[in-house]
Design a protein around this motif. Structure first.
Motif, PDB file in Angstrom:
ATOM      1  N   THR A 176       0.832  -1.207   0.000  1.00 11.80           N
ATOM      2  CA  THR A 176       0.000   0.000   0.000  1.00 11.80           C
ATOM      3  C   THR A 176       0.866   1.256   0.000  1.00 11.80           C
ATOM      4  O   THR A 176       0.349   2.361  -0.114  1.00 11.80           O
ATOM      5  CB  THR A 176      -0.929   0.045   1.224  1.00 11.80           C
ATOM      6  OG1 THR A 176      -0.141   0.225   2.404  1.00 11.80           O
ATOM      7  CG2 THR A 176      -1.752  -1.226   1.341  1.00 11.80           C
ATOM      8  N   GLU A 177       2.172   1.060   0.165  1.00 10.41           N
ATOM      9  CA  GLU A 177       3.124   2.169   0.149  1.00 10.41           C
ATOM     10  C   GLU A 177       4.414   1.693  -0.486  1.00 10.41           C
ATOM     11  O   GLU A 177       4.883   0.591  -0.189  1.00 10.41           O
ATOM     12  CB  GLU A 177       3.396   2.655   1.571  1.00 10.41           C
ATOM     13  CG  GLU A 177       4.466   3.741   1.655  1.00 10.41           C
ATOM     14  CD  GLU A 177       4.838   4.080   3.091  1.00 10.41           C
ATOM     15  OE1 GLU A 177       3.983   4.656   3.803  1.00 10.41           O
ATOM     16  OE2 GLU A 177       5.969   3.771   3.512  1.00 10.41           O
ATOM     17  N   VAL A 178       4.984   2.502  -1.365  1.00  9.70           N
ATOM     18  CA  VAL A 178       6.277   2.189  -1.966  1.00  9.70           C
ATOM     19  C   VAL A 178       7.231   3.340  -1.683  1.00  9.70           C
ATOM     20  O   VAL A 178       6.832   4.502  -1.615  1.00  9.70           O
ATOM     21  CB  VAL A 178       6.158   1.921  -3.486  1.00  9.70           C
ATOM     22  CG1 VAL A 178       5.343   0.665  -3.741  1.00  9.70           C
ATOM     23  CG2 VAL A 178       5.548   3.106  -4.227  1.00  9.70           C
ATOM     24  N   ARG A 179       8.512   3.006  -1.508  1.00 14.49           N
ATOM     25  CA  ARG A 179       9.530   3.994  -1.159  1.00 14.49           C
ATOM     26  C   ARG A 179      10.486   4.121  -2.344  1.00 14.49           C
ATOM     27  O   ARG A 179      11.261   3.210  -2.622  1.00 14.49           O
ATOM     28  CB  ARG A 179      10.272   3.534   0.101  1.00 14.49           C
ATOM     29  CG  ARG A 179       9.328   3.179   1.259  1.00 14.49           C
ATOM     30  CD  ARG A 179      10.091   2.698   2.483  1.00 14.49           C
ATOM     31  NE  ARG A 179      10.996   1.602   2.215  1.00 14.49           N
ATOM     32  CZ  ARG A 179      10.659   0.318   2.216  1.00 14.49           C
ATOM     33  NH1 ARG A 179       9.403  -0.039   2.468  1.00 14.49           N
ATOM     34  NH2 ARG A 179      11.545  -0.607   1.962  1.00 14.49           N
ATOM     35  N   VAL A 180      10.419   5.260  -3.033  1.00 16.36           N
ATOM     36  CA  VAL A 180      11.127   5.410  -4.306  1.00 16.36           C
ATOM     37  C   VAL A 180      12.073   6.598  -4.239  1.00 16.36           C
ATOM     38  O   VAL A 180      11.644   7.727  -3.988  1.00 16.36           O
ATOM     39  CB  VAL A 180      10.125   5.585  -5.464  1.00 16.36           C
ATOM     40  CG1 VAL A 180      10.868   5.740  -6.790  1.00 16.36           C
ATOM     41  CG2 VAL A 180       9.162   4.401  -5.512  1.00 16.36           C
ATOM     42  N   GLY A 181      13.356   6.342  -4.464  1.00 15.15           N
ATOM     43  CA  GLY A 181      14.346   7.403  -4.432  1.00 15.15           C
ATOM     44  C   GLY A 181      14.990   7.666  -5.772  1.00 15.15           C
ATOM     45  O   GLY A 181      14.736   8.688  -6.413  1.00 15.15           O
ATOM     46  N   SER A 182      15.836   6.747  -6.233  1.00 19.12           N
ATOM     47  CA  SER A 182      16.637   7.005  -7.428  1.00 19.12           C
ATOM     48  C   SER A 182      15.796   7.200  -8.679  1.00 19.12           C
ATOM     49  O   SER A 182      16.180   7.946  -9.580  1.00 19.12           O
ATOM     50  CB  SER A 182      17.649   5.870  -7.638  1.00 19.12           C
ATOM     51  OG  SER A 182      16.994   4.623  -7.781  1.00 19.12           O
ATOM     52  N   ALA A 183      14.647   6.556  -8.773  1.00 22.45           N
ATOM     53  CA  ALA A 183      13.799   6.729  -9.956  1.00 22.45           C
ATOM     54  C   ALA A 183      13.260   8.152 -10.057  1.00 22.45           C
ATOM     55  O   ALA A 183      12.889   8.608 -11.143  1.00 22.45           O
ATOM     56  CB  ALA A 183      12.641   5.734  -9.930  1.00 22.45           C
ATOM     57  N   ILE A 184      13.230   8.871  -8.935  1.00 20.81           N
ATOM     58  CA  ILE A 184      12.764  10.260  -8.925  1.00 20.81           C
ATOM     59  C   ILE A 184      13.929  11.240  -8.925  1.00 20.81           C
ATOM     60  O   ILE A 184      13.989  12.161  -9.739  1.00 20.81           O
ATOM     61  CB  ILE A 184      11.870  10.523  -7.695  1.00 20.81           C
ATOM     62  CG1 ILE A 184      10.609   9.668  -7.755  1.00 20.81           C
ATOM     63  CG2 ILE A 184      11.517  12.016  -7.595  1.00 20.81           C
ATOM     64  CD1 ILE A 184       9.766   9.727  -6.492  1.00 20.81           C
ATOM     65  N   PHE A 185      14.874  11.030  -8.019  1.00 20.09           N
ATOM     66  CA  PHE A 185      15.943  12.007  -7.804  1.00 20.09           C
ATOM     67  C   PHE A 185      17.213  11.708  -8.606  1.00 20.09           C
ATOM     68  O   PHE A 185      18.084  12.565  -8.723  1.00 20.09           O
ATOM     69  CB  PHE A 185      16.307  12.065  -6.321  1.00 20.09           C
ATOM     70  CG  PHE A 185      15.231  12.646  -5.456  1.00 20.09           C
ATOM     71  CD1 PHE A 185      15.018  14.019  -5.382  1.00 20.09           C
ATOM     72  CD2 PHE A 185      14.401  11.822  -4.716  1.00 20.09           C
ATOM     73  CE1 PHE A 185      14.034  14.557  -4.582  1.00 20.09           C
ATOM     74  CE2 PHE A 185      13.400  12.344  -3.903  1.00 20.09           C
ATOM     75  CZ  PHE A 185      13.220  13.713  -3.845  1.00 20.09           C
ATOM     76  N   GLY A 186      17.336  10.478  -9.116  1.00 17.83           N
ATOM     77  CA  GLY A 186      18.547  10.092  -9.822  1.00 17.83           C
ATOM     78  C   GLY A 186      19.510   9.359  -8.912  1.00 17.83           C
ATOM     79  O   GLY A 186      19.226   9.112  -7.733  1.00 17.83           O
ATOM     80  N   ALA A 187      20.687   9.019  -9.466  1.00 17.42           N
ATOM     81  CA  ALA A 187      21.675   8.264  -8.701  1.00 17.42           C
ATOM     82  C   ALA A 187      22.208   9.111  -7.548  1.00 17.42           C
ATOM     83  O   ALA A 187      22.369  10.323  -7.668  1.00 17.42           O
ATOM     84  CB  ALA A 187      22.827   7.837  -9.606  1.00 17.42           C
TER      85      ALA A 187
END
Length: 229
Positions: free
Chosen positions: A214-225
């Motif tokens: 119900t929740e996903v934690r997404v970093g690099s796909a948004i902010f980059g490497a």
């Protein structure tokens, strides 16, 4: 186009597609934008696109960013990194702590939460892969800890969080997501009021959604490497 706009929109589209593929409403999946190591300016830019929930791994880094972004009153800050006891007082000022993995941490968070504040949202972190480098309770201990957390006066148990091992073996990964879902379902079957299953990151969140996230934690796909210099 604003900085990060294309990446954020692509992430939202991936979430929407995965939700629909699983027969679920896209709005039932919460996106936590993982902003660790990125500056406050990057968070401000993504916030301008409509993102409101941000995840940080380190308490002190997050406090500095919160200070710089204090004019953005609608940001929700989630602590998604391991929490040491001596940081519990500061962590209790977040909107959510996703990494409660022992009674002592839960007790400290409850004691540190301001009396006038609403209860702090928390998740029980489960070490679903059994890796020695990972934090969290074992799947067999998750329900017991969740029951205890639910008794503490200034905490609001929301659910389960986990980080499977990085692997290209889809079936192995799927099995770990299913074990996390099993912990979540066990909480519900025990009568606990939980609504959040936090699992899935940039490389695998479609699979996590298919298995019930119900929740996903997404970093690099948004902010980059990330740079850890």
């Amino acid at each position: 186009m604003e900085p990060y706009e294309k990446a954020w929109q692509a992430t939202r589209q991936r979430i929407d597609g995965a939700a629909r593929g699983a027969g679920r409403a896209p709005e039932s999946i919460q996106l936590v934008a993982v902003s660790k190591t990125f500056p406050a300016a990057a968070i401000r830019a993504v916030h301008a696109l409509g993102q409101r929930v941000f995840g940080e791994n380190y308490v002190q880094e997050a406090l500095e960013k919160r200070h710089d972004l204090r004019d953005l009153a609608d940001i929700r800050w989630h602590l998604i990194g391991p929490l040491q006891s001596n940081k519990a007082r500061d962590a209790a000022t977040f909107q959510c702590v996703e990494t409660v993995d022992r009674r002592r941490i839960a007790e400290k968070l409850s004691s540190a939460r301001a009396a006038a504040a609403t209860p702090l949202d928390v998740l029980v972190q489960v070490n679903v892969s059994g890796e020695a480098t990972k934090h969290g309770v074992g799947p067999g201990e998750a329900l017991e800890l969740a029951r205890y957390v639910a008794t503490l006066p200034k905490l609001r148990l929301r659910g389960i969080m986990g980080v499977p091992e990085p692997t290209g073996d889809v079936e192995r990964l799927r099995a770990q997501f299913r074990r996390l879902r099993g912990c979540f379902d066990a909480c519900r079957e025990a009568g606990l009021s939980v609504d959040t299953l936090s699992m899935g990151m940039s490389a695998d969140f479609e699979l996590a959604i298919a298995e019930g996230a119900t929740e996903v934690r997404v970093g690099s796909a948004i902010f980059g490497a990330r740079s850890y210099a």
